[in-house]
Design a protein around this motif. Structure first.
Motif, PDB file in Angstrom:
ATOM      1  N   VAL A  61       0.840  -1.204   0.000  1.00  0.00           N
ATOM      2  CA  VAL A  61       0.000   0.000   0.000  1.00  0.00           C
ATOM      3  C   VAL A  61       0.877   1.257   0.000  1.00  0.00           C
ATOM      4  O   VAL A  61       0.593   2.223  -0.709  1.00  0.00           O
ATOM      5  N   LYS A  62       1.953   1.224   0.749  1.00  0.00           N
ATOM      6  CA  LYS A  62       2.829   2.400   0.824  1.00  0.00           C
ATOM      7  C   LYS A  62       3.463   2.735  -0.523  1.00  0.00           C
ATOM      8  O   LYS A  62       3.801   3.899  -0.769  1.00  0.00           O
ATOM      9  N   THR A  63       3.610   1.757  -1.424  1.00  0.00           N
ATOM     10  CA  THR A  63       4.175   2.048  -2.747  1.00  0.00           C
ATOM     11  C   THR A  63       3.270   2.969  -3.557  1.00  0.00           C
ATOM     12  O   THR A  63       3.731   3.637  -4.481  1.00  0.00           O
ATOM     13  N   LEU A  64       1.987   3.010  -3.209  1.00  0.00           N
ATOM     14  CA  LEU A  64       1.027   3.828  -3.961  1.00  0.00           C
ATOM     15  C   LEU A  64       1.296   5.328  -3.820  1.00  0.00           C
ATOM     16  O   LEU A  64       0.824   6.122  -4.623  1.00  0.00           O
ATOM     17  N   ALA A  65       2.081   5.703  -2.823  1.00  0.00           N
ATOM     18  CA  ALA A  65       2.438   7.117  -2.642  1.00  0.00           C
ATOM     19  C   ALA A  65       3.283   7.635  -3.803  1.00  0.00           C
ATOM     20  O   ALA A  65       3.394   8.842  -4.000  1.00  0.00           O
ATOM     21  N   LYS A  66       3.870   6.740  -4.590  1.00  0.00           N
ATOM     22  CA  LYS A  66       4.695   7.137  -5.741  1.00  0.00           C
ATOM     23  C   LYS A  66       3.852   7.702  -6.885  1.00  0.00           C
ATOM     24  O   LYS A  66       4.390   8.333  -7.790  1.00  0.00           O
ATOM     25  N   ILE A  67       2.554   7.463  -6.863  1.00  0.00           N
ATOM     26  CA  ILE A  67       1.686   7.933  -7.940  1.00  0.00           C
ATOM     27  C   ILE A  67       1.517   9.443  -7.803  1.00  0.00           C
ATOM     28  O   ILE A  67       1.120   9.945  -6.750  1.00  0.00           O
ATOM     29  N   GLU A  72      -2.028  12.801  -0.620  1.00  0.00           N
ATOM     30  CA  GLU A  72      -1.724  12.343   0.737  1.00  0.00           C
ATOM     31  C   GLU A  72      -2.088  10.875   0.825  1.00  0.00           C
ATOM     32  O   GLU A  72      -3.071  10.435   0.219  1.00  0.00           O
ATOM     33  N   LEU A  73      -1.281  10.116   1.548  1.00  0.00           N
ATOM     34  CA  LEU A  73      -1.554   8.692   1.768  1.00  0.00           C
ATOM     35  C   LEU A  73      -1.287   8.372   3.222  1.00  0.00           C
ATOM     36  O   LEU A  73      -0.236   8.728   3.759  1.00  0.00           O
ATOM     37  N   PRO A 112       0.335   2.408 -13.579  1.00  0.00           N
ATOM     38  CA  PRO A 112       1.105   1.158 -13.489  1.00  0.00           C
ATOM     39  C   PRO A 112       1.496   0.767 -12.058  1.00  0.00           C
ATOM     40  O   PRO A 112       1.510  -0.426 -11.729  1.00  0.00           O
ATOM     41  N   VAL A 113       1.773   1.744 -11.197  1.00  0.00           N
ATOM     42  CA  VAL A 113       2.114   1.419  -9.803  1.00  0.00           C
ATOM     43  C   VAL A 113       0.916   0.781  -9.099  1.00  0.00           C
ATOM     44  O   VAL A 113       1.063  -0.195  -8.355  1.00  0.00           O
ATOM     45  N   HIS A 114      -0.286   1.309  -9.341  1.00  0.00           N
ATOM     46  CA  HIS A 114      -1.494   0.740  -8.751  1.00  0.00           C
ATOM     47  C   HIS A 114      -1.758  -0.654  -9.314  1.00  0.00           C
ATOM     48  O   HIS A 114      -2.083  -1.591  -8.566  1.00  0.00           O
ATOM     49  N   LEU A 115      -1.596  -0.813 -10.615  1.00  0.00           N
ATOM     50  CA  LEU A 115      -1.822  -2.118 -11.235  1.00  0.00           C
ATOM     51  C   LEU A 115      -0.802  -3.146 -10.744  1.00  0.00           C
ATOM     52  O   LEU A 115      -1.151  -4.309 -10.509  1.00  0.00           O
ATOM     53  N   ASP A 116       0.454  -2.723 -10.535  1.00  0.00           N
ATOM     54  CA  ASP A 116       1.467  -3.622  -9.964  1.00  0.00           C
ATOM     55  C   ASP A 116       1.108  -4.003  -8.531  1.00  0.00           C
ATOM     56  O   ASP A 116       1.298  -5.151  -8.123  1.00  0.00           O
ATOM     57  N   PHE A 117       0.609  -3.038  -7.776  1.00  0.00           N
ATOM     58  CA  PHE A 117       0.184  -3.328  -6.397  1.00  0.00           C
ATOM     59  C   PHE A 117      -0.886  -4.415  -6.396  1.00  0.00           C
ATOM     60  O   PHE A 117      -0.797  -5.387  -5.629  1.00  0.00           O
ATOM     61  N   ILE A 118      -1.870  -4.282  -7.258  1.00  0.00           N
ATOM     62  CA  ILE A 118      -2.939  -5.290  -7.326  1.00  0.00           C
ATOM     63  C   ILE A 118      -2.349  -6.644  -7.720  1.00  0.00           C
ATOM     64  O   ILE A 118      -2.650  -7.673  -7.093  1.00  0.00           O
ATOM     65  N   LYS A 119      -1.497  -6.643  -8.732  1.00  0.00           N
ATOM     66  CA  LYS A 119      -0.893  -7.891  -9.205  1.00  0.00           C
ATOM     67  C   LYS A 119      -0.060  -8.559  -8.105  1.00  0.00           C
ATOM     68  O   LYS A 119      -0.129  -9.770  -7.918  1.00  0.00           O
ATOM     69  N   ASN A 120       0.708  -7.775  -7.366  1.00  0.00           N
ATOM     70  CA  ASN A 120       1.638  -8.313  -6.373  1.00  0.00           C
ATOM     71  C   ASN A 120       1.030  -8.583  -5.000  1.00  0.00           C
ATOM     72  O   ASN A 120       1.600  -9.345  -4.225  1.00  0.00           O
ATOM     73  N   CYS A 121      -0.101  -7.969  -4.708  1.00  0.00           N
ATOM     74  CA  CYS A 121      -0.649  -8.084  -3.349  1.00  0.00           C
ATOM     75  C   CYS A 121      -2.047  -8.679  -3.268  1.00  0.00           C
ATOM     76  O   CYS A 121      -2.497  -9.030  -2.182  1.00  0.00           O
ATOM     77  N   SER A 122      -2.764  -8.798  -4.379  1.00  0.00           N
ATOM     78  CA  SER A 122      -4.159  -9.259  -4.301  1.00  0.00           C
ATOM     79  C   SER A 122      -4.280 -10.673  -3.729  1.00  0.00           C
ATOM     80  O   SER A 122      -5.324 -11.016  -3.169  1.00  0.00           O
TER      81      SER A 122
END
Length: 136
Positions: A61-67, A72-73, A112-122
């Protein structure tokens, strides 16, 4: 006696100035907030007793701050507050984001960061609930 009154006056004036400064630092109207779109997500883990899964999800979830459109996250876990009928403590991780506008939130959804998050964490979660709101 004059020194005592002067000290009281200075103390009272300092308190008034500090209170005024604190009050003016807050927006008078939430609609005037800098980032009015709120995206709040709650995750339930497949393995709620796994500290490793919890830590992986939090890191993801913290990686989403890169978007770039995420203004704010904040990432949270269930607080150890008192148990009440109106408090849901069944989730594991929350994500609270703020965006400047709907366009920014749309960029986030397809980024892409959000899509990677879903792919890697779902694989870590069994349920996700999203609440999107605009300040009024």
């Amino acid at each position: 006696m004059k020194t005592s009154n002067r000290r009281k006056f200075i103390a009272t004036a300092a308190t008034v100035v500090a209170g005024t400064a604190a009050a003016t630092a807050l927006p008078l109207n939430p609609a005037e907030s800098k980032y009015p779109l709120i995206h709040h997500v709650f995750f339930w883990l497949k393995n709620p007793s796994s500290k490793e899964d919890l830590d992986k999800l939090i890191a993801g979830v913290k990686t989403l701050a890169k978007i770039e459109t995420v203004r704010e996250l904040r990432v949270g876990v269930v607080a150890k507050t008192e148990k009440r009928d109106v408090v849901d403590q069944s989730w594991a991780v929350s994500e609270h984001m703020q965006f400047s506008d709907l366009a920014g939130q749309l960029v986030y959804q397809t980024h892409p960061v959000h899509l990677d998050f879903i792919k890697n964490c779902s694989h870590l979660w069994e349920k996700v609930v999203v609440y999107d709101a605009m300040d009024v």
